[in-house]
Motif scaffolding. Structure first.
Motif, PDB file in Angstrom:
ATOM      1  N   CYS A  72       0.823  -1.208   0.000  1.00  0.00           N
ATOM      2  CA  CYS A  72       0.000   0.000   0.000  1.00  0.00           C
ATOM      3  C   CYS A  72       0.861   1.264   0.000  1.00  0.00           C
ATOM      4  N   LEU A  73       0.500   2.217  -0.832  1.00  0.00           N
ATOM      5  CA  LEU A  73       1.228   3.483  -0.894  1.00  0.00           C
ATOM      6  C   LEU A  73       1.099   4.290   0.390  1.00  0.00           C
ATOM      7  N   ALA A  74       0.106   3.974   1.204  1.00  0.00           N
ATOM      8  CA  ALA A  74      -0.052   4.699   2.465  1.00  0.00           C
ATOM      9  C   ALA A  74       1.204   4.588   3.333  1.00  0.00           C
ATOM     10  N   SER A  75       1.951   3.479   3.176  1.00  0.00           N
ATOM     11  CA  SER A  75       3.177   3.310   3.960  1.00  0.00           C
ATOM     12  C   SER A  75       4.248   4.316   3.566  1.00  0.00           C
ATOM     13  N   GLU A  76       4.102   4.914   2.376  1.00  0.00           N
ATOM     14  CA  GLU A  76       5.067   5.908   1.902  1.00  0.00           C
ATOM     15  C   GLU A  76       4.615   7.333   2.209  1.00  0.00           C
ATOM     16  N   ARG A  77       3.453   7.467   2.881  1.00  0.00           N
ATOM     17  CA  ARG A  77       2.928   8.797   3.181  1.00  0.00           C
ATOM     18  C   ARG A  77       2.796   8.963   4.693  1.00  0.00           C
ATOM     19  N   PRO A  78       3.817   9.452   5.353  1.00  0.00           N
ATOM     20  CA  PRO A  78       3.724   9.646   6.803  1.00  0.00           C
ATOM     21  C   PRO A  78       2.698  10.710   7.176  1.00  0.00           C
ATOM     22  N   ASP A  79       2.320  11.549   6.223  1.00  0.00           N
ATOM     23  CA  ASP A  79       1.366  12.632   6.464  1.00  0.00           C
ATOM     24  C   ASP A  79      -0.005  12.292   5.869  1.00  0.00           C
ATOM     25  N   ASN A  80      -0.425  11.050   6.010  1.00  0.00           N
ATOM     26  CA  ASN A  80      -1.670  10.611   5.399  1.00  0.00           C
ATOM     27  C   ASN A  80      -2.823  11.565   5.686  1.00  0.00           C
ATOM     28  N   LEU A  81      -3.553  11.895   4.637  1.00  0.00           N
ATOM     29  CA  LEU A  81      -4.730  12.732   4.799  1.00  0.00           C
ATOM     30  C   LEU A  81      -5.778  12.035   5.665  1.00  0.00           C
ATOM     31  N   GLU A  82      -5.751  10.703   5.677  1.00  0.00           N
ATOM     32  CA  GLU A  82      -6.745   9.948   6.431  1.00  0.00           C
ATOM     33  C   GLU A  82      -6.749  10.323   7.912  1.00  0.00           C
ATOM     34  N   ARG A  83      -5.599  10.665   8.468  1.00  0.00           N
ATOM     35  CA  ARG A  83      -5.582  10.988   9.897  1.00  0.00           C
ATOM     36  C   ARG A  83      -6.271  12.314  10.182  1.00  0.00           C
ATOM     37  N   TYR A  84      -6.222  13.255   9.222  1.00  0.00           N
ATOM     38  CA  TYR A  84      -6.951  14.507   9.387  1.00  0.00           C
ATOM     39  C   TYR A  84      -8.455  14.258   9.271  1.00  0.00           C
ATOM     40  N   VAL A  85      -8.808  13.426   8.312  1.00  0.00           N
ATOM     41  CA  VAL A  85     -10.218  13.119   8.072  1.00  0.00           C
ATOM     42  C   VAL A  85     -10.807  12.367   9.257  1.00  0.00           C
ATOM     43  N   GLY A  86     -10.102  11.339   9.733  1.00  0.00           N
ATOM     44  CA  GLY A  86     -10.598  10.551  10.847  1.00  0.00           C
ATOM     45  C   GLY A  86     -10.711  11.349  12.132  1.00  0.00           C
ATOM     46  N   ARG A  87      -9.815  12.301  12.315  1.00  0.00           N
ATOM     47  CA  ARG A  87      -9.819  13.128  13.524  1.00  0.00           C
ATOM     48  C   ARG A  87     -11.135  13.869  13.697  1.00  0.00           C
ATOM     49  N   HIS A  88     -11.762  14.221  12.587  1.00  0.00           N
ATOM     50  CA  HIS A  88     -12.992  15.021  12.649  1.00  0.00           C
ATOM     51  C   HIS A  88     -14.222  14.265  12.152  1.00  0.00           C
ATOM     52  N   GLY A  89     -14.109  12.945  12.085  1.00  0.00           N
ATOM     53  CA  GLY A  89     -15.271  12.129  11.780  1.00  0.00           C
ATOM     54  C   GLY A  89     -15.788  12.271  10.360  1.00  0.00           C
ATOM     55  N   CYS A  90     -14.917  12.585   9.420  1.00  0.00           N
ATOM     56  CA  CYS A  90     -15.319  12.709   8.022  1.00  0.00           C
ATOM     57  C   CYS A  90     -15.047  11.400   7.275  1.00  0.00           C
TER      58      CYS A  90
END
Length: 214
Positions: A72-90
């Motif tokens: 998965c390319l997510a392993s190459e992205r330490p700044d995953n957008l998913e963590r911002y999205v998950g933080r606010h329930g989006c």
């Protein structure tokens, strides 16, 4: 529900698209990704993906390349957008899109404030973020919140895209027309007949794409 499309400047992306004629769509899973690259530089973009996470298999048809990654390319992205999205329930809707050095993301939220908070946190962490669109999703039937709008747009060559964008911006489709094909050709830097050919081919692709929805 509320929907927003963010364009996030991402110079260190594992899918570098800045300065390249390519658009990349990415569908993530927990162990590998589906990557679709379209454009004259699709091969170069997938070469970078292969170097980062490996490619298990690939299908090529002209300027369209579809590949399955080994990890998965997510392993190459330490700044995953998913963590911002998950933080606010989006909810982050697939696919993620990469073009012109940006990551284009489509988000859904139950509260509009949640989208604002995702934007605020990204900017606070140094990202340049452009909100391409924001809307209220009131009904599934009329707004189709789960439909990927990019999926309806056919693949145009760089010249076709440039020509039709100039035609739209210049008023070629207004009544009466505000710009001629000769004017468009001058802007693009090609002969009039070449501009007309780009325009007709782009129009045909767009018409074919929406015909089944009429």
């Amino acid at each position: 529900m509320y929907e927003a499309i963010f364009r996030v400047d991402e110079p260190s992306s594992p899918i570098p698209t800045a300065g390249r004629d390519v658009r990349v769509d990415l569908w993530c899973t927990d162990h590998c990704d589906l990557v679709r690259a379209v454009g004259g530089d699709a091969d170069e973009a997938l070469a970078d993906v292969a170097a980062a996470v490996g490619i298990a298999d690939r299908i090529v048809a002209g300027e369209e390349h579809v590949a399955i990654t080994e990890t998965c390319l997510a392993s190459e992205r330490p700044d995953n957008l998913e963590r911002y999205v998950g933080r606010h329930g989006c909810l982050l809707l697939s696919p993620l899109r990469y073009a012109d050095g940006n990551r284009i993301c489509r988000l859904l939220a139950l509260q509009s404030d949640a989208l604002r908070d995702v934007y605020r946190d990204l900017v606070a962490d140094g990202y340049t973020v452009e909100v391409e669109s924001k809307r209220t999703v009131e009904t599934v039937a009329s707004d189709r919140p789960l439909l990927d709008p990019g999926g309806l747009v056919p693949e145009l060559t760089a010249r076709q895209r440039e020509t039709i964008e100039l035609a739209i911006a210049g008023g070629y489709y207004e009544i009466p027309r505000e710009i001629s094909t000769a004017d468009i050709a001058d802007h693009v830097g090609v002969e009039r007949r070449t501009a007309e050919d780009h325009l007709r081919r782009a129009e045909r692709k767009l018409i074919d794409a929406i015909a089944t929805y009429l």
